[in-house]
Design an enzyme around this catalytic site. Structure first.
Site, short mmCIF file in Angstrom:
data_model
loop_
_atom_site.label_atom_id
_atom_site.label_comp_id
_atom_site.label_asym_id
_atom_site.label_seq_id
_atom_site.Cartn_x
_atom_site.Cartn_y
_atom_site.Cartn_z
CB SER A 281 -37.68 -8.20 40.34
OG SER A 281 -37.58 -9.72 40.32
CG HIS A 415 -33.37 -9.28 43.02
ND1 HIS A 415 -32.98 -8.67 41.86
CD2 HIS A 415 -34.55 -9.90 42.89
CE1 HIS A 415 -34.03 -8.86 40.91
NE2 HIS A 415 -35.09 -9.52 41.64
#
Length: 467
Positions: A281, A415
């Site tokens: 991320s 994620h």
């Protein structure tokens, strides 16, 4: 994006009891109906309207959950940041003697992805690897000038010591000095000196048990809480809070100082010729930039770095025009301080940028690069990331080492949760670039998504074979 897009604003804890999300799991966002609290040792951190994530840490949540206004607050500084048409002070490397001087003022406009093989001044396209070194230096300067800010060269003094699994680093540059440390976990097998992976925060990919893990607290170097974080962190203590570098450039500088320290500290038992860098991320953005600006990194593994990392600004704007909720350049600067303030000038008209993120692989070639993406995260720029890096891989093809770069995109998982279906690919890259098993299969370009990508709309150039 590694989601660097995080304003690091934490969601308020609910007053009722419910299941908690694991570290790296989702904990909020528009339409999210799952847990909104995190297991002990992690904090629910807002990335954007669509995603909040449990990140390692135990900081208490702030008293307010108010989202900050989109405009940056005033920057406390004693001088005006340099305009985007001049290179800020901080000194990128001097030009290669036979390379043409890069113009100080550049007028550029192209809705297509810039030709990797055409120098910014135009003229003859790159046809040899020697010419590519000039173009590489040019791309590096353009990224620093217009998007990232300057990544300073090695300071005048770097000293280090190692004790109890901690590498302590002190850096001075003719004035103030700073100190920071990284933890090193030795592998359970193998013989020293060991290969190692530098992980932003903590690794969210499986690391072979023969590879050491170096945990880098990148927030200590440059803070990334929100748009008010600019100029905060030890990098700015050393260079001044009005330095042009955004957080991504400052972190890349920090990775270089870690490598400097490892080179002069044999007691750490790390083989500095076999180093990797990774992050997910927001930290994935940091990883790909570090790999681009630190040539001593043998393998770069950005995971789900999305906009500001593996995604191209032009392609993200295209996704937005197709009605997708994707992070674009104009939105990302309202969330955090990953980029130079010079970048603000271009975010509403990215066609004026003389670089885009398909050129980042050009700063890494021929070293190892494995781009790991998630088809499920539309807001990360799933189409943009995959197609952008497929285009970037053409530079590896031109260089004659296409299998030194892999692009793997798999969906249907949270994620930063690494799916087992990508394990063989990850293992192959570790084996080839850190563990000396050069015969492993790293010919990887795949997605489980279905994208309608009008390639001719964005690419009007061909790929040469560099002599």
């Amino acid at each position: 994006m590694a989601f660097h897009f995080a304003s690091l604003l934490l969601l308020a804890l609910p007053v009722f009891t419910r299941a908690q999300s694991p570290v790296w799991g989702q904990c909020g966002g528009l339409g999210w109906t799952g847990p909104t609290t995190c297991v002990s040792g992690s904090v629910c951190t807002r990335s954007n309207d669509w995603y909040s994530q449990c990140l390692p840490g135990n900081q208490p949540p702030p008293p307010s959950t108010t989202i900050p206004p989109p405009a940056d607050p005033p920057i406390t500084t004693t001088s005006t940041p340099p305009p985007p048409t001049s290179l800020p002070t901080g000194a990128p490397p001097p030009p290669i003697p036979f390379c043409a001087t890069i113009p100080g003022n550049i007028t550029y406009s192209n809705t297509r992805l810039p030709d990797p093989f055409l120098p910014i001044g135009g003229g003859t396209r790159v046809s040899t690897k020697g010419q590519w070194e000039c173009r590489r230096r040019e791309i590096s300067e353009l990224f620093q000038r217009y998007e990232l800010g300057v990544v300073p060269p090695k300071p005048s003094s770097v000293t280090a010591s190692f004790s109890g699994g901690t590498l302590s680093i002190t850096v001075a540059n003719g004035g103030p000095s700073i100190s920071f440390s990284v933890s090193i976990t030795a592998p359970s097998t193998g013989t020293a000196p060991f290969p190692a992976i530098i992980a932003y925060g903590a690794p969210s990919i499986p690391v072979p048990n023969s590879v050491a893990v170096i945990r880098f607290n990148n927030d200590d170097i440059a803070v990334q809480q929100n748009t008010g974080s600019r100029g905060s962190g030890k990098f700015y203590t050393l260079y001044g809070n009005n330095h042009s570098a955004g957080a991504l450039a400052a972190w890349a500088w920090g990775v270089s100082r870690i490598v400097d320290a490892l080179e002069i500290t044999p007691s750490a038992r790390i083989d500095t010729t076999r180093l990797a860098v990774t992050g997910c991320s927001r930290n994935g953005k940091g990883a790909i930039v570090a790999g681009a600006f630190e040539p001593r990194i043998a393998l770069t593994i950005p995971q789900e770095s999305g906009s500001g990392g593996s995604a191209c600004w032009r392609l993200s704007d295209y996704q937005k025009s197709q009605g997708q909720n994707v992070q674009t350049a104009s939105q990302i600067i309202t969330e955090n301080v990953w980029f130079s303030k010079n970048f603000d000038t271009f975010t509403s008209q990215v066609s004026r940028l003389s670089v885009d993120h398909h050129l980042l692989p050009g700063l890494i070639v021929p070293r190892g690069l494995l781009v790991i993406e998630n088809t499920s995260q539309e807001w990360l720029g799933a189409l943009s990331s995959y197609q952008c890096q497929r285009v970037g891989r053409r530079i590896y093809e031109a260089y004659g080492v296409p299998n030194n770069m892999g692009v793997s995109q798999v969906g249907n998982h949270n994620h930063c949760a690494f799916p087992s279906s990508q394990q063989a690919e990850l293992t192959a890259f570790f084996n080839k670039f850190l563990l000396g098993q050069g015969s492993t299969n790293t010919s990887i370009v795949r997605t489980d998504g279905s994208f309608n990508f009008p390639e001719t709309q964005f690419i009007d150039w061909t790929t040469p074979t560099l002599a």
